[in-house]
Design a protein around this motif. Sequence first.
Motif, PDB file in Angstrom:
ATOM      1  N   LYS A 206       0.693  -1.286  -0.144  1.00  0.00           N
ATOM      2  CA  LYS A 206      -0.041  -0.078   0.369  1.00  0.00           C
ATOM      3  C   LYS A 206       0.625   0.955   0.023  1.00  0.00           C
ATOM      4  O   LYS A 206      -0.056   1.663   0.389  1.00  0.00           O
ATOM      5  CB  LYS A 206      -1.256   0.418   1.480  1.00  0.00           C
ATOM      6  CG  LYS A 206      -1.977  -1.044   1.914  1.00  0.00           C
ATOM      7  CD  LYS A 206      -2.584  -1.778   0.187  1.00  0.00           C
ATOM      8  CE  LYS A 206      -3.233  -2.536   0.050  1.00  0.00           C
ATOM      9  NZ  LYS A 206      -4.346  -3.721  -0.747  1.00  0.00           N
ATOM     10  N   ILE A 207       2.641   1.473  -0.200  1.00  0.00           N
ATOM     11  CA  ILE A 207       2.725   2.314  -0.277  1.00  0.00           C
ATOM     12  C   ILE A 207       4.164   1.897  -1.370  1.00  0.00           C
ATOM     13  O   ILE A 207       4.454   1.287  -1.135  1.00  0.00           O
ATOM     14  CB  ILE A 207       3.589   3.162   1.497  1.00  0.00           C
ATOM     15  CG1 ILE A 207       4.759   1.861   2.052  1.00  0.00           C
ATOM     16  CG2 ILE A 207       2.051   3.146   2.570  1.00  0.00           C
ATOM     17  CD1 ILE A 207       5.239   2.578   2.926  1.00  0.00           C
ATOM     18  N   THR A 290       3.746   8.664  -3.783  1.00  0.00           N
ATOM     19  CA  THR A 290       4.278   7.380  -2.944  1.00  0.00           C
ATOM     20  C   THR A 290       3.355   6.819  -1.357  1.00  0.00           C
ATOM     21  O   THR A 290       3.957   5.078  -1.506  1.00  0.00           O
ATOM     22  CB  THR A 290       5.286   7.824  -1.728  1.00  0.00           C
ATOM     23  OG1 THR A 290       4.967   9.394  -1.242  1.00  0.00           O
ATOM     24  CG2 THR A 290       6.500   8.563  -3.154  1.00  0.00           C
ATOM     25  N   ASN A 291       2.229   7.199  -1.502  1.00  0.00           N
ATOM     26  CA  ASN A 291       1.459   6.476   0.196  1.00  0.00           C
ATOM     27  C   ASN A 291       0.186   6.659  -0.416  1.00  0.00           C
ATOM     28  O   ASN A 291      -0.639   6.082   0.929  1.00  0.00           O
ATOM     29  CB  ASN A 291       1.993   7.000   1.067  1.00  0.00           C
ATOM     30  CG  ASN A 291       1.893   8.363   1.630  1.00  0.00           C
ATOM     31  OD1 ASN A 291       1.358   9.414   0.159  1.00  0.00           O
ATOM     32  ND2 ASN A 291       2.035   9.654   2.041  1.00  0.00           N
ATOM     33  N   ASN A 292      -0.597   6.493  -1.523  1.00  0.00           N
ATOM     34  CA  ASN A 292      -1.318   6.433  -2.076  1.00  0.00           C
ATOM     35  C   ASN A 292      -2.100   5.448  -3.095  1.00  0.00           C
ATOM     36  O   ASN A 292      -0.545   6.032  -3.891  1.00  0.00           O
ATOM     37  CB  ASN A 292      -2.393   7.151  -1.997  1.00  0.00           C
ATOM     38  CG  ASN A 292      -2.732   8.605  -1.162  1.00  0.00           C
ATOM     39  OD1 ASN A 292      -3.775   8.154  -0.676  1.00  0.00           O
ATOM     40  ND2 ASN A 292      -2.001   9.664  -0.939  1.00  0.00           N
TER      41      ASN A 292
END
Length: 347
Positions: A206-207, A290-292
């Motif tokens: 997920k990242i 980077t995190n979505n």
Amino acid sequence: MSMKKYSEKAPDQGRKKLPSVNRGASVLERDDFDAGPTNLDCIEPGLWLGNLTAATDVETLSRLHINHILTVDSCPLPRKITMLPGVKTKFIQVTDTPREDLLSHFAEALDFIKAGQETSVVLVHCYFGVSRSATIVIAYIMKKHNLSYEEAFQRVKERRRFVGPNPGFQSQLRLFELMGFQIDKHNVQFRMFRLQIAADQVKKVKILPQSCVDVMKSDPNLITVRPEPLVYRCRKCRRILASASNLLPHVKKEKPSWVDDKWTKEDHSTLALCSETYFVEPIVWMTCVTNNLQGKLHCPKCNSKLGSFSWIMGCQCPCGSKISPAFYLVPSKVEWSNMVQNVQVTL
């Protein structure tokens, strides 16, 4: 050196494996030492290819004077081997799956084999000695003897009859050949390959993991000595967003694939390239990627909406091509320019 085969029995690839276990915070150990009898073959003087059992057979290692062991497996060798006096080991952690990135490990693996072969005897192994380790040995033979993938594969297969890299590793070996037996980070196919690997990892965790941060390209808006002449800017505030080299080409109505060697051609004029949507590599100003898993892309200066991204669903271009993963800029939101503005003047 003797070319004796210590076991002609082919690995039982249907054998059920026991799970590996984690006995420490970050140390992997395994229970599944059931790769069959000691099995290894001499590919050329000073280079052996075999299975896990061979790599843990101290008597065989001593008899063949093997003191360099390259492990290409999901778990490292036990301490009884790694702590042997005079034995140098290297561990590359990969699984035997077509979407695993083994190509990025070629350089370190080949350097280890070369150094070991020049001074002693090297064993390269995985679990069965069929796919992962065979891929590394084939790559080594390709580079050392300037051979094509097919030629190197046949040479290795003549020495070890049941070698068989999985389809993904075969494609990576062909790309290695196309790049001239080295990693060319500017090669379009390699960039597509790494982006696909990153997408696979993002779907899992997920990242964007640290191992894949190389897919995030530098900000072309930063001052540099040699900026690219062609850039894409925000139509509203003129902030530079991407360079021409950041664009990922695609052919109308075709799904782009890194295994397609059409992208190695210097002249793309014969290809029906689409420009209805600007698909680009992820760039560091796209902090949200980077995190979505997916979302909108906004100008980092004026916050105007520029496009969207998706690691998992991809995007359908108006031309009919499906791009995944996708990071795209809407043409009406950006403009291209060949006016060099981000140049650093040096005296």
